[in-house]
Design a protein around this motif. Structure first.
Motif, PDB file in Angstrom:
ATOM      1  N   ASP A 227      45.296  -1.346  28.086  1.00 38.08           N
ATOM      2  CA  ASP A 227      45.940  -0.247  27.370  1.00 38.08           C
ATOM      3  C   ASP A 227      47.445  -0.180  27.617  1.00 38.08           C
ATOM      4  O   ASP A 227      48.220   0.117  26.701  1.00 38.08           O
ATOM      5  N   GLY A 228      47.862  -0.371  28.845  1.00 38.77           N
ATOM      6  CA  GLY A 228      49.266  -0.217  29.186  1.00 38.77           C
ATOM      7  C   GLY A 228      49.417   0.523  30.507  1.00 38.77           C
ATOM      8  O   GLY A 228      48.435   0.842  31.177  1.00 38.77           O
ATOM      9  N   ILE A 229      50.663   0.820  30.872  1.00 42.69           N
ATOM     10  CA  ILE A 229      50.980   1.432  32.154  1.00 42.69           C
ATOM     11  C   ILE A 229      51.641   2.781  31.921  1.00 42.69           C
ATOM     12  O   ILE A 229      52.652   2.880  31.221  1.00 42.69           O
ATOM     13  N   PHE A 230      51.101   3.811  32.498  1.00 41.04           N
ATOM     14  CA  PHE A 230      51.639   5.161  32.375  1.00 41.04           C
ATOM     15  C   PHE A 230      53.009   5.246  33.053  1.00 41.04           C
ATOM     16  O   PHE A 230      53.213   4.690  34.137  1.00 41.04           O
ATOM     17  N   PRO A 231      53.971   5.991  32.462  1.00 40.07           N
ATOM     18  CA  PRO A 231      55.315   6.101  33.045  1.00 40.07           C
ATOM     19  C   PRO A 231      55.361   7.084  34.207  1.00 40.07           C
ATOM     20  O   PRO A 231      56.046   8.126  34.160  1.00 40.07           O
ATOM     21  N   ALA A 232      54.653   6.751  35.278  1.00 39.81           N
ATOM     22  CA  ALA A 232      54.452   7.722  36.360  1.00 39.81           C
ATOM     23  C   ALA A 232      55.727   8.057  37.107  1.00 39.81           C
ATOM     24  O   ALA A 232      55.913   9.202  37.536  1.00 39.81           O
TER      25      ALA A 232
END
Length: 458
Positions: A306-311
């Motif tokens: 899905d992708g990487i959350f901008p944590a």
């Protein structure tokens, strides 16, 4: 005169809301809540000495229980580029094969695994409601009741979220055949939630609701649902999980999913935005400042590509997050939190991305943040080991060399980044031990039934 506590526990090290404390005695009442806490106390007769450091158990804020049975079945390459959308076909196949007995068995197995992984509560985002052909069961709440049964059998705390799902895509597109077991209209969905009020109360479950996604409900349906339900309890929704979802939302509305949600819906601290992976800088800041929780599921998000959350940016704006195990390719606190941090490192090519600041422990930062966010998303009060709180507790294995040689925040760093799920020794939920020395009392029975379900799916 106040009655004596039902039990007293002694921990050489315990993580309290004020920080780490030593030689802590925890008194627990018959109601499953913490009656008192004293630090710097000697070990007295009649007090149980715990086998390692004591932590609060965490809420798993996003679960589709039935999907645990398909873990590992979608790892064969297709003819084209595989994605969430190709994985979904295997999910539909599983949905078409399971009945209520199967779902209860899968959920019971999963909930034991969650407990052993350090979770004390599950937030069940439940959209599998009907027969495979879409026909409701004689009791329309049948599948939800089986989920509640599984939670009661295993002892895990549960927040149950029946899910509204009506369409295949934005603009009210008709559902496809694989989605027929999920579908309600607003009237039947409101009746389902009402039907679940009493059994939820009788089993001690918290009750909220969810809207599957912006593509699965029209704005009018969402507003009808929100207006027709109590203004309390959690509200969850999938949003901005895949890039195609963002593109479809733009084509439908001229706005991105998180942008649309924040502008059109009453998003506040009751809400949990599941995934929220694909956001602009403005969306990230606005979601953070809304008071809502971002529901992150790093292992599932990685599994689906899905992708990487901008944590890092989200936390910089004061955002709240919790963790869930979603499709359950992983079932432990440690694996989800470790992968959350590692995703940020891989994207940025830097280390220690989510630490609260110079000298801060990454493990402590992500644990504290996910603990608070998970409790909020589950509709609970303030989390942690404090008087009046539910006695949802986690004991790490003090015989493990990594844990035995650590103190303070190093315990969390060793657990999350060196040992993982095997470090969880004992878990208590509402004052009752559910896991003892890494074992659940009904584990063998639950495993036997679950194995029969897996053979059926094969």
């Amino acid at each position: 005169m106040a009655s004596s506590p039902a039990q007293r526990l002694f921990a050489e090290q315990a993580l309290l809301p004020t920080g780490w404390a030593e030689d802590v005695v925890i008194a627990i009442g018959d109601d499953g809540r913490i009656a008192g806490i004293e630090a710097d106390q000697p070990l007295a007769t009649g007090v149980e000495r715990l086998a390692g450091p004591l932590l609060p158990a965490m809420a798993n804020l996003h679960s589709h229980a039935f999907q645990r049975a398909m873990a590992g079945l979608a790892e064969v390459a297709g003819a084209g580029d595989d994605s969430f959308w190709t994985w979904r076909e295997e999910m539909y196949r599983t949905v078409g094969l399971v009945d209520p007995d199967d779902v209860e068995a899968i959920a019971a197995k999963l909930y034991v695994e969650m407990l052993k992984g350090g979770f004390g509560r599950v937030v069940e985002f439940h959209y599998l409601h009907h027969h495979a052909d879409g026909t409701p069961y004689s009791d329309p709440a049948e599948m939800s009741l089986r989920i509640l049964n599984a939670a009661e059998t295993t002892g895990i705390g549960i927040t149950h979220l029946p899910v509204f799902y009506a369409h295949a895509n934005f603009g009210g597109a008709a559902p496809n055949p694989g989605q027929r077991p999920f579908v309600h209209d607003p009237e039947s969905f409101l009746a389902l939630v009402d039907r679940l009020v009493r059994p939820s109360a009788e089993t001690g479950a918290a009750l909220g609701y969810a809207i599957h996604s912006l593509r699965a409900a029209t704005p009018e349906e969402m507003r009808t649902i929100i207006a027709g339900l109590p203004r309390s309890g959690p509200v969850h929704i999938h949003v901005a999980e895949q890039t195609r979802e963002v593109e479809d939302c733009l084509a439908w509305s001229g706005r991105r999913p998180v942008e649309w949600l924040l502008q059109e819906m009453p998003v506040d601290g009751r809400w949990c935005a599941i995934h929220a992976t694909h956001m602009t800088a403005d969306e990230t800041e606005r979601l953070a400042k809304s008071g809502a929780v971002a529901g992150l599921c790093p292992a599932t998000e990685a599994n689906l590509g899905d992708g990487i959350f901008p944590a890092t940016d989200y936390l910089a704006h004061g955002g709240r997050f919790g963790i869930g195990t979603d499709s359950h390719v992983a079932t432990s606190v440690a694996e989800e939190l470790r992968l959350l941090e590692y995703g940020q490192r891989l994207r940025d090519r830097r280390r220690n991305r989510l630490a609260a600041g110079p000298g801060a422990s990454v493990g402590r930062t992500v644990f504290d943040t996910a603990l608070a966010g998970g409790a909020q998303a589950a509709g609970l009060g303030r989390p942690g080991i404090s008087p009046g709180a539910r006695a949802d507790l986690l004991v790490l294995d003090g015989a493990n060399p990594f844990i035995a040689a650590a103190s303070g925040d190093r315990i969390l760093d060793r657990w999350l980044f060196a040992v993982g799920g095997e470090a969880v020794r004992d878990v208590m939920v509402a004052g009752k031990w559910t896991i003892r020395n890494g074992h659940h009392a009904r584990e063998e029975e639950i495993d036997r039934v679950f194995q029969r379900v897996l053979k059926k799916l094969r």
